[in-house]
Design a protein around this motif. Structure first.
Motif, PDB file in Angstrom:
ATOM      1  N   GLY A 191     -16.547  19.833  60.404  1.00 17.28           N
ATOM      2  CA  GLY A 191     -16.837  19.771  61.828  1.00 17.28           C
ATOM      3  C   GLY A 191     -15.605  19.943  62.688  1.00 17.28           C
ATOM      4  O   GLY A 191     -15.698  20.378  63.843  1.00 17.28           O
ATOM      5  N   LEU A 192     -14.438  19.625  62.139  1.00 20.83           N
ATOM      6  CA  LEU A 192     -13.171  19.828  62.845  1.00 20.83           C
ATOM      7  C   LEU A 192     -12.693  21.278  62.752  1.00 20.83           C
ATOM      8  O   LEU A 192     -11.665  21.631  63.323  1.00 20.83           O
ATOM      9  CB  LEU A 192     -12.089  18.906  62.266  1.00 20.83           C
ATOM     10  CG  LEU A 192     -12.277  17.406  62.500  1.00 20.83           C
ATOM     11  CD1 LEU A 192     -11.195  16.626  61.744  1.00 20.83           C
ATOM     12  CD2 LEU A 192     -12.245  17.072  63.978  1.00 20.83           C
ATOM     13  N   GLY A 193     -13.431  22.101  61.995  1.00 23.02           N
ATOM     14  CA  GLY A 193     -13.008  23.486  61.803  1.00 23.02           C
ATOM     15  C   GLY A 193     -11.919  23.623  60.767  1.00 23.02           C
ATOM     16  O   GLY A 193     -11.204  24.627  60.731  1.00 23.02           O
ATOM     17  N   LYS A 194     -11.780  22.632  59.898  1.00 23.73           N
ATOM     18  CA  LYS A 194     -10.762  22.654  58.852  1.00 23.73           C
ATOM     19  C   LYS A 194     -11.435  22.745  57.488  1.00 23.73           C
ATOM     20  O   LYS A 194     -12.664  22.627  57.377  1.00 23.73           O
ATOM     21  CB  LYS A 194      -9.882  21.401  58.942  1.00 23.73           C
ATOM     22  CG  LYS A 194      -9.170  21.249  60.290  1.00 23.73           C
ATOM     23  CD  LYS A 194      -8.276  20.025  60.331  1.00 23.73           C
ATOM     24  CE  LYS A 194      -7.670  19.793  61.701  1.00 23.73           C
ATOM     25  NZ  LYS A 194      -6.779  20.893  62.132  1.00 23.73           N
ATOM     26  N   LEU A 203     -11.027  14.977  69.396  1.00 25.30           N
ATOM     27  CA  LEU A 203     -11.337  15.165  70.815  1.00 25.30           C
ATOM     28  C   LEU A 203     -11.691  16.619  71.112  1.00 25.30           C
ATOM     29  O   LEU A 203     -12.683  16.904  71.793  1.00 25.30           O
ATOM     30  CB  LEU A 203     -10.139  14.745  71.671  1.00 25.30           C
ATOM     31  CG  LEU A 203      -9.876  13.252  71.813  1.00 25.30           C
ATOM     32  CD1 LEU A 203      -8.482  13.017  72.378  1.00 25.30           C
ATOM     33  CD2 LEU A 203     -10.928  12.587  72.707  1.00 25.30           C
ATOM     34  N   VAL A 204     -10.881  17.533  70.620  1.00 29.05           N
ATOM     35  CA  VAL A 204     -11.099  18.956  70.881  1.00 29.05           C
ATOM     36  C   VAL A 204     -12.409  19.424  70.255  1.00 29.05           C
ATOM     37  O   VAL A 204     -13.096  20.300  70.798  1.00 29.05           O
ATOM     38  CB  VAL A 204      -9.901  19.781  70.363  1.00 29.05           C
ATOM     39  CG1 VAL A 204     -10.207  21.260  70.341  1.00 29.05           C
ATOM     40  CG2 VAL A 204      -8.675  19.504  71.221  1.00 29.05           C
ATOM     41  N   ALA A 205     -12.784  18.810  69.120  1.00 29.50           N
ATOM     42  CA  ALA A 205     -14.038  19.188  68.460  1.00 29.50           C
ATOM     43  C   ALA A 205     -15.268  18.601  69.155  1.00 29.50           C
ATOM     44  O   ALA A 205     -16.393  19.028  68.869  1.00 29.50           O
ATOM     45  CB  ALA A 205     -14.008  18.747  67.000  1.00 29.50           C
ATOM     46  N   GLY A 206     -15.063  17.611  70.047  1.00 25.97           N
ATOM     47  CA  GLY A 206     -16.183  17.072  70.806  1.00 25.97           C
ATOM     48  C   GLY A 206     -16.431  15.589  70.668  1.00 25.97           C
ATOM     49  O   GLY A 206     -17.282  15.030  71.367  1.00 25.97           O
ATOM     50  N   GLY A 224      -7.215  27.397  73.269  1.00 27.49           N
ATOM     51  CA  GLY A 224      -7.863  26.734  72.146  1.00 27.49           C
ATOM     52  C   GLY A 224      -8.904  25.694  72.513  1.00 27.49           C
ATOM     53  O   GLY A 224      -9.362  24.953  71.641  1.00 27.49           O
ATOM     54  N   LEU A 225      -9.281  25.600  73.783  1.00 27.23           N
ATOM     55  CA  LEU A 225     -10.280  24.620  74.216  1.00 27.23           C
ATOM     56  C   LEU A 225     -11.515  25.319  74.778  1.00 27.23           C
ATOM     57  O   LEU A 225     -11.409  26.358  75.427  1.00 27.23           O
ATOM     58  CB  LEU A 225      -9.713  23.695  75.292  1.00 27.23           C
ATOM     59  CG  LEU A 225      -8.528  22.796  74.954  1.00 27.23           C
ATOM     60  CD1 LEU A 225      -8.228  21.882  76.129  1.00 27.23           C
ATOM     61  CD2 LEU A 225      -8.778  21.990  73.698  1.00 27.23           C
ATOM     62  N   THR A 226     -12.658  24.718  74.528  1.00 22.91           N
ATOM     63  CA  THR A 226     -13.886  25.182  75.186  1.00 22.91           C
ATOM     64  C   THR A 226     -14.160  24.360  76.440  1.00 22.91           C
ATOM     65  O   THR A 226     -14.787  24.848  77.379  1.00 22.91           O
ATOM     66  CB  THR A 226     -15.090  25.077  74.237  1.00 22.91           C
ATOM     67  OG1 THR A 226     -15.189  23.736  73.735  1.00 22.91           O
ATOM     68  CG2 THR A 226     -14.925  26.032  73.058  1.00 22.91           C
ATOM     69  N   ASP A 227     -13.682  23.113  76.471  1.00 20.46           N
ATOM     70  CA  ASP A 227     -13.775  22.258  77.660  1.00 20.46           C
ATOM     71  C   ASP A 227     -12.430  22.271  78.387  1.00 20.46           C
ATOM     72  O   ASP A 227     -11.417  22.696  77.835  1.00 20.46           O
ATOM     73  CB  ASP A 227     -14.119  20.809  77.269  1.00 20.46           C
ATOM     74  CG  ASP A 227     -15.469  20.695  76.607  1.00 20.46           C
ATOM     75  OD1 ASP A 227     -16.358  21.517  76.912  1.00 20.46           O
ATOM     76  OD2 ASP A 227     -15.634  19.791  75.759  1.00 20.46           O
ATOM     77  N   SER A 228     -12.419  21.764  79.605  1.00 18.14           N
ATOM     78  CA  SER A 228     -11.164  21.641  80.335  1.00 18.14           C
ATOM     79  C   SER A 228     -10.362  20.479  79.749  1.00 18.14           C
ATOM     80  O   SER A 228     -10.943  19.550  79.155  1.00 18.14           O
ATOM     81  CB  SER A 228     -11.430  21.379  81.809  1.00 18.14           C
ATOM     82  OG  SER A 228     -11.928  20.065  81.993  1.00 18.14           O
TER      83      SER A 228
END
Length: 286
Positions: free
Chosen positions: A178-181, A30-33, A65-69
């Motif tokens: 893509g998850l930044g991992k 979710l956090v990744a988009g 740690g979020l770019t979206d709300s």
């Protein structure tokens, strides 16, 4: 480590099981988009999973740690009790407890509900090939071993079964990136790489406590300061859960021999309900 440049997140990911690990996996996507569909067994457990994920997303926002709300992130979340909802997902990750029969039942349900989806298991120690043997489409099946807590961890093991399609391995590596991992790719073998090494160190630390070599605190300090581990093996065991560690050790002992035989102190603590952080007491008081 992944070498693919095909970094790609699924538009919709399914997660079967909304407990601590499943909620963490949903959070990460979710956090990744991505959008996430989480399947739970009842309305009560679905509501608990929804609250678990919402809480972790809000905490991530508080840490910057979020770019979206949080509202925008959670708008992409669906928690359902009907597996048929998974038909919309590109990949479905099974995240139920480490029980072979339970996982086999859930995986069969996923295959029936989402016949076009890639399927992954989040097992930390069970055989990917053994689980694949129960599937109709084993080539579309791979292990994705996330670490607890998923939002904060930076590693995912991509576990390749004998039947796993090479294309899926590359796609799975791309999901992880893509998850930044960071993805490491391992062949299906008892305990993979991480569980096998982590459990071996933890069991030896338990034997040292049992023999009175040093306290749990001092043994952990030896590893955090001496070897730069971010957390000692006994505190890590408390976080993972002593019952979980016991089950993994028993499985590894059956596959790899007596060097993984659980020490008496571990069995005694589990029998006494001292399961670690979730119970308030393990090798440490929480």
């Amino acid at each position: 480590m992944s070498t693919t440049s095909d970094v790609h997140l699924p538009k919709i990911v399914g997660v079967y099981g909304g407990g601590r690990m499943g909620a963490g996996i949903a959070h990460a996507f979710l956090v990744a988009g991505s959008s996430a569909i989480v399947v739970e067994s009842s309305e009560v457990t679905a509501e608990a999973a929804r609250g678990r994920i919402a809480s972790s997303v809000v905490k991530a926002a508080e840490r910057g740690g979020l770019t979206d709300s949080p509202d925008d992130v959670l708008a992409r979340l669906s928690v359902v009790t009907s597996p048929e909802e998974l038909a919309r997902a590109e990949v479905v990750v099974e995240a139920v407890p480490e029980d072979v029969a339970l996982k086999a039942t859930v995986l069969a349900t996923i295959e029936a509900s989402a016949p076009e989806a890639w399927v992954a298991t989040n097992t930390s120690s069970l055989s990917v090939d053994g689980l694949a043997a129960t599937l109709l489409r084993p080539g579309r099946f791979v292990g994705l071993h996330f670490f607890n807590p998923v939002p904060a961890s930076s590693l995912v093991e991509v576990v390749v079964g004998a039947a796993t399609e090479p294309r899926l391995v590359e796609i799975a590596q791309g999901w992880v990136e893509g998850l930044g991992k960071t993805a490491i790719t391992v062949r299906d073998a008892p305990g993979f790489a991480s569980s096998r090494l982590g459990v071996a160190i933890a069991l030896e630390a338990m034997r040292m406590v049992e023999a009175g070599v040093a306290s749990a605190e001092d043994i952990d300090t030896a590893m955090t300061l001496g070897y730069k581990h971010p957390m000692g093996p006994l505190r890590t065991t408390d976080v993972v859960g002593l019952d979980v560690r016991l089950a993994i050790a028993e499985h590894l002992a059956s596959e790899l021999g007596p060097r993984f035989e659980p020490p008496a102190i571990l069995r005694e603590k589990v029998a006494a309900g001292q399961l670690g952080r979730k119970a308030g007491q393990g090798f440490f008081a929480w």
